[in-house]
Write a protein that holds these residues in place. Structure first.
Motif, PDB file in Angstrom:
ATOM      1  N   GLN A  32      49.955  20.066 -37.217  1.00  0.00           N
ATOM      2  CA  GLN A  32      50.543  21.382 -37.451  1.00  0.00           C
ATOM      3  C   GLN A  32      51.330  21.878 -36.238  1.00  0.00           C
ATOM      4  OE1 GLN A  32      46.992  23.611 -38.623  1.00  0.00           O
ATOM      5  NE2 GLN A  32      47.813  23.797 -40.696  1.00  0.00           N
ATOM      6  N   ARG A  33      50.762  21.716 -35.066  1.00  0.00           N
ATOM      7  CA  ARG A  33      51.428  22.204 -33.853  1.00  0.00           C
ATOM      8  C   ARG A  33      52.717  21.438 -33.571  1.00  0.00           C
ATOM      9  NH1 ARG A  33      45.991  22.628 -32.202  1.00  0.00           N
ATOM     10  NH2 ARG A  33      46.045  20.567 -31.199  1.00  0.00           N
ATOM     11  N   SER A  34      52.729  20.143 -33.862  1.00  0.00           N
ATOM     12  CA  SER A  34      53.949  19.360 -33.643  1.00  0.00           C
ATOM     13  C   SER A  34      55.016  19.688 -34.685  1.00  0.00           C
ATOM     14  CB  SER A  34      53.624  17.861 -33.670  1.00  0.00           C
ATOM     15  OG  SER A  34      53.121  17.474 -34.938  1.00  0.00           O
ATOM     16  N   MET A  35      54.600  19.904 -35.947  1.00  0.00           N
ATOM     17  CA  MET A  35      55.560  20.211 -37.009  1.00  0.00           C
ATOM     18  C   MET A  35      56.255  21.543 -36.781  1.00  0.00           C
ATOM     19  SD  MET A  35      53.443  18.949 -40.386  1.00  0.00           S
ATOM     20  CE  MET A  35      54.562  19.770 -41.522  1.00  0.00           C
ATOM     21  N   VAL A  36      55.507  22.538 -36.324  1.00  0.00           N
ATOM     22  CA  VAL A  36      56.076  23.875 -36.182  1.00  0.00           C
ATOM     23  C   VAL A  36      57.072  23.930 -35.025  1.00  0.00           C
ATOM     24  CG1 VAL A  36      54.438  24.923 -34.553  1.00  0.00           C
ATOM     25  CG2 VAL A  36      55.417  26.307 -36.397  1.00  0.00           C
ATOM     26  N   LYS A  37      57.036  22.963 -34.115  1.00  0.00           N
ATOM     27  CA  LYS A  37      58.013  22.913 -33.030  1.00  0.00           C
ATOM     28  C   LYS A  37      59.405  22.543 -33.533  1.00  0.00           C
ATOM     29  CE  LYS A  37      54.625  21.608 -29.476  1.00  0.00           C
ATOM     30  NZ  LYS A  37      54.181  20.514 -28.568  1.00  0.00           N
ATOM     31  N   ALA A  38      59.432  21.736 -34.605  1.00  0.00           N
ATOM     32  CA  ALA A  38      60.720  21.265 -35.124  1.00  0.00           C
ATOM     33  C   ALA A  38      61.207  22.064 -36.315  1.00  0.00           C
ATOM     34  CB  ALA A  38      60.603  19.792 -35.516  1.00  0.00           C
ATOM     35  N   CYS A  39      60.299  22.746 -37.008  1.00  0.00           N
ATOM     36  CA  CYS A  39      60.660  23.449 -38.250  1.00  0.00           C
ATOM     37  C   CYS A  39      59.844  24.728 -38.349  1.00  0.00           C
ATOM     38  CB  CYS A  39      60.385  22.522 -39.441  1.00  0.00           C
ATOM     39  SG  CYS A  39      60.823  23.221 -41.035  1.00  0.00           S
ATOM     40  N   PRO A  40      60.412  25.822 -38.843  1.00  0.00           N
ATOM     41  CA  PRO A  40      59.687  27.104 -38.895  1.00  0.00           C
ATOM     42  C   PRO A  40      58.650  27.179 -40.014  1.00  0.00           C
ATOM     43  CG  PRO A  40      61.863  27.378 -39.846  1.00  0.00           C
ATOM     44  CD  PRO A  40      61.815  25.976 -39.312  1.00  0.00           C
ATOM     45  N   HIS A  41      57.589  26.356 -39.883  1.00  0.00           N
ATOM     46  CA  HIS A  41      56.463  26.479 -40.814  1.00  0.00           C
ATOM     47  C   HIS A  41      55.690  27.756 -40.489  1.00  0.00           C
ATOM     48  CE1 HIS A  41      57.176  22.448 -42.343  1.00  0.00           C
ATOM     49  NE2 HIS A  41      57.211  21.996 -41.098  1.00  0.00           N
ATOM     50  N   ILE A  42      54.893  28.211 -41.430  1.00  0.00           N
ATOM     51  CA  ILE A  42      54.167  29.471 -41.263  1.00  0.00           C
ATOM     52  C   ILE A  42      52.670  29.176 -41.259  1.00  0.00           C
ATOM     53  CG2 ILE A  42      53.806  31.801 -42.159  1.00  0.00           C
ATOM     54  CD1 ILE A  42      56.487  31.501 -43.627  1.00  0.00           C
ATOM     55  N   TRP A  43      52.072  29.179 -40.079  1.00  0.00           N
ATOM     56  CA  TRP A  43      50.629  28.948 -39.960  1.00  0.00           C
ATOM     57  C   TRP A  43      49.944  30.247 -39.551  1.00  0.00           C
ATOM     58  CZ3 TRP A  43      50.874  24.811 -42.425  1.00  0.00           C
ATOM     59  CH2 TRP A  43      51.644  23.717 -42.072  1.00  0.00           C
ATOM     60  N   PHE A  44      48.798  30.524 -40.153  1.00  0.00           N
ATOM     61  CA  PHE A  44      48.035  31.731 -39.867  1.00  0.00           C
ATOM     62  C   PHE A  44      46.701  31.367 -39.226  1.00  0.00           C
ATOM     63  CE2 PHE A  44      50.717  32.889 -43.477  1.00  0.00           C
ATOM     64  CZ  PHE A  44      51.260  34.087 -43.044  1.00  0.00           C
ATOM     65  N   GLU A  45      46.268  32.220 -38.301  1.00  0.00           N
ATOM     66  CA  GLU A  45      44.921  32.082 -37.751  1.00  0.00           C
ATOM     67  C   GLU A  45      43.914  32.529 -38.807  1.00  0.00           C
ATOM     68  OE1 GLU A  45      44.163  30.727 -34.951  1.00  0.00           O
ATOM     69  OE2 GLU A  45      46.203  30.557 -34.120  1.00  0.00           O
ATOM     70  N   ARG A  46      42.665  32.081 -38.639  1.00  0.00           N
ATOM     71  CA  ARG A  46      41.630  32.437 -39.613  1.00  0.00           C
ATOM     72  C   ARG A  46      41.487  33.953 -39.760  1.00  0.00           C
ATOM     73  NH1 ARG A  46      37.339  29.623 -41.787  1.00  0.00           N
ATOM     74  NH2 ARG A  46      37.834  27.820 -40.499  1.00  0.00           N
ATOM     75  N   SER A  47      41.617  34.684 -38.648  1.00  0.00           N
ATOM     76  CA  SER A  47      41.470  36.148 -38.694  1.00  0.00           C
ATOM     77  C   SER A  47      42.676  36.813 -39.367  1.00  0.00           C
ATOM     78  CB  SER A  47      41.301  36.697 -37.275  1.00  0.00           C
ATOM     79  OG  SER A  47      42.405  36.333 -36.466  1.00  0.00           O
ATOM     80  N   GLU A  48      43.837  36.162 -39.324  1.00  0.00           N
ATOM     81  CA  GLU A  48      45.057  36.759 -39.872  1.00  0.00           C
ATOM     82  C   GLU A  48      45.181  36.540 -41.371  1.00  0.00           C
ATOM     83  OE1 GLU A  48      48.094  36.276 -36.063  1.00  0.00           O
ATOM     84  OE2 GLU A  48      47.999  34.695 -37.582  1.00  0.00           O
ATOM     85  N   ILE A  49      44.595  35.461 -41.888  1.00  0.00           N
ATOM     86  CA  ILE A  49      44.809  35.082 -43.286  1.00  0.00           C
ATOM     87  C   ILE A  49      44.299  36.156 -44.245  1.00  0.00           C
ATOM     88  CG2 ILE A  49      42.648  33.861 -43.703  1.00  0.00           C
ATOM     89  CD1 ILE A  49      46.125  32.538 -44.649  1.00  0.00           C
ATOM     90  N   LYS A  50      43.329  36.985 -43.784  1.00  0.00           N
ATOM     91  CA  LYS A  50      42.774  38.033 -44.646  1.00  0.00           C
ATOM     92  C   LYS A  50      43.594  39.316 -44.597  1.00  0.00           C
ATOM     93  CE  LYS A  50      38.030  36.294 -44.267  1.00  0.00           C
ATOM     94  NZ  LYS A  50      36.635  36.589 -43.857  1.00  0.00           N
ATOM     95  N   ASP A  51      44.540  39.401 -43.662  1.00  0.00           N
ATOM     96  CA  ASP A  51      45.394  40.582 -43.542  1.00  0.00           C
ATOM     97  C   ASP A  51      46.599  40.407 -44.472  1.00  0.00           C
ATOM     98  OD1 ASP A  51      47.005  42.690 -42.848  1.00  0.00           O
ATOM     99  OD2 ASP A  51      46.642  42.498 -40.688  1.00  0.00           O
ATOM    100  N   ARG A  52      46.524  40.970 -45.651  1.00  0.00           N
ATOM    101  CA  ARG A  52      47.555  40.777 -46.664  1.00  0.00           C
ATOM    102  C   ARG A  52      48.916  41.304 -46.208  1.00  0.00           C
ATOM    103  NH1 ARG A  52      45.975  42.746 -52.474  1.00  0.00           N
ATOM    104  NH2 ARG A  52      48.042  41.854 -52.789  1.00  0.00           N
ATOM    105  N   HIS A  53      48.900  42.436 -45.507  1.00  0.00           N
ATOM    106  CA  HIS A  53      50.163  43.034 -45.073  1.00  0.00           C
ATOM    107  C   HIS A  53      50.866  42.142 -44.043  1.00  0.00           C
ATOM    108  CE1 HIS A  53      49.414  46.708 -47.266  1.00  0.00           C
ATOM    109  NE2 HIS A  53      48.207  46.775 -46.737  1.00  0.00           N
TER     110      HIS A  53
END
Length: 402
Positions: free
Chosen positions: A222-243
């Motif tokens: 995941q960390r290598s992919m996001v360097k080359a392309c704007p993938h959207i990864w969320f932290e465990r604490s962020e995934i529950k924040d719908r907004h």
């Protein structure tokens, strides 16, 4: 594939003949369910058994419906692999495996040697090669300045590596209506059967992935992919924040230079016989959705991931030790949210289109029932519906009880 189908047909006939000679009953999967049900409403069914007034016999109607749901549960069986009518020389694919002959056993042993001693090592080599190249090349591309050259190289590397990984599964994919492929700045939604749905679609076009960050090998990828392309990864604490999730997705969609987002709105893997409720979140963000239907052929290998039974490693080994992964992908015409249509109605309309194209059963149930109990709101809806019928058609007994 044609040769394998001929062998499967012959093996199934041998099993049936052996069972008849030994006078054993064969297990026949009932794909249409055990109980024949008519798609009628609660009010219509109650009208058939009584007049338009309260009756104590209504209790028996609800008891019958409860027993039917226990005997032939249309939800729980969507979370287990479907049983094949024919045997594909995989011991895990048919309950009638014990009704075999010496010749059939020898054929199964030959197939075992081919799959585990020939195909599996080659597939593992390809999988390791594809993942390694993805990590190395995307990391290198990440050092390049943002621009057309970086985007071009990123897309080529992603396509190359995903296609190598697809070969590692001996995936035979047929793509239909490629003119409807998702465009930049859009959202692509598809039914979800397996984690490999991602590489099945990404081997024909580049997408921005959405998901939760992980540790270990998956985290490195995941960390290598996001360097080359704007993938959207969320932290465990962020995934529950719908907004927060909605804002990041909206910002991505508004930029027409970014790749289309790939989302599986069911939120869990279903056994490729049906499509369950789509979460409304992705349908609130964009007014235009690109639906995709994926249908696997289980005769050559079961693609469904039963996560409550198999871990990721054991699941991938089962996939790589199957004959092949055969599937069809349909790109449906883009669908827009109609005037006066809310996100839930839009999601249901898209889901119905995917189910219709893929030959899947369209279910209203939430895939979250795989790991949780039925919400009280579902029960309350049935209670309110029954109360409404009583209020519209009251009886003397009803007034007396009030």
């Amino acid at each position: 594939m044609k040769v394998l189908l001929k062998v499967f047909e012959w093996a199934t006939l041998r099993i049936e003949r052996g069972a008849k000679e030994k006078k054993h009953l064969l297990y026949k999967p009932n794909t249409n369910g055990i109980i024949a049900k008519k798609p009628t409403s609660l009010e219509e069914e109650l009208k058939e058994i009584r007049r338009n007034e309260f009756a104590v016999s209504d209790i028996f109607y609800f008891c019958r419906r409860g027993v039917e749901s226990i005997v032939d549960d249309e939800v729980t069986k969507r979370f287990t692999a479907e049983e094949l009518e024919s045997w594909n020389l995989l011991t895990r694919s048919n309950y009638n495996f014990q009704h075999i002959s010496a010749r059939l056993t020898a054929l199964w042993g030959l197939g075992l040697l081919i799959r585990y001693c020939c195909l599996l090592p080659l597939r593992l080599t390809l999988a390791i090669t594809g993942v390694t190249l993805l990590v190395v090349f995307t990391t290198i591309i990440g050092f390049l300045p943002n621009g057309r050259m970086k985007n071009f190289l990123s897309e080529k590397v992603h396509l190359m590596c995903y296609r190598i990984c697809v070969r590692a599964l001996t995936a035979i994919i047929t793509y239909h209506h490629s003119e409807n492929k998702p465009k930049n700045g859009g959202i692509c939604v598809a039914n979800h059967t397996s984690p490999i749905d991602v590489i099945i679609l990404a081997s024909d076009g580049c997408y921005a992935m959405v998901g939760q960050t992980h540790g270990g090998l998956m985290g490195i990828i995941q960390r290598s992919m996001v360097k080359a392309c704007p993938h959207i990864w969320f932290e465990r604490s962020e995934i529950k924040d719908r907004h927060l999730v909605a804002k990041r997705l909206s910002d991505h969609v508004e930029d027409k230079n970014k790749l289309p987002i790939l989302i599986f709105p069911e939120g869990t893997c279903i056994n490729n016989t049906s499509v369950m409720m789509f979460k409304k979140g992705s349908f609130e963000i964009a007014s235009t959705i690109y639906p995709v239907a994926i249908k696997y052929d289980p005769r050559f290998g079961e693609a469904f991931w039963n996560s409550s039974k198999f871990g990721m490693v054991s699941y991938l080994l089962r996939m790589m030790s199957s004959w092949a992964i055969v599937c069809s992908v349909w790109y449906l015409p883009p669908m827009s949210r109609q005037e006066g249509e809310d996100a839930v109605q839009f999601a249901n309309r898209v889901k119905a289109a995917i189910a219709r194209q893929g030959g899947l059963v369209d279910l209203l149930w939430d895939g979250g029932l795989k790991r949780s109990k039925v919400k009280d709101t579902f029960k309350e809806e049935q209670q309110k519906l029954y109360s409404k019928i009583l209020v519209l058609n009251p009886s003397p007994f009803f007034y007396c009880t009030r």
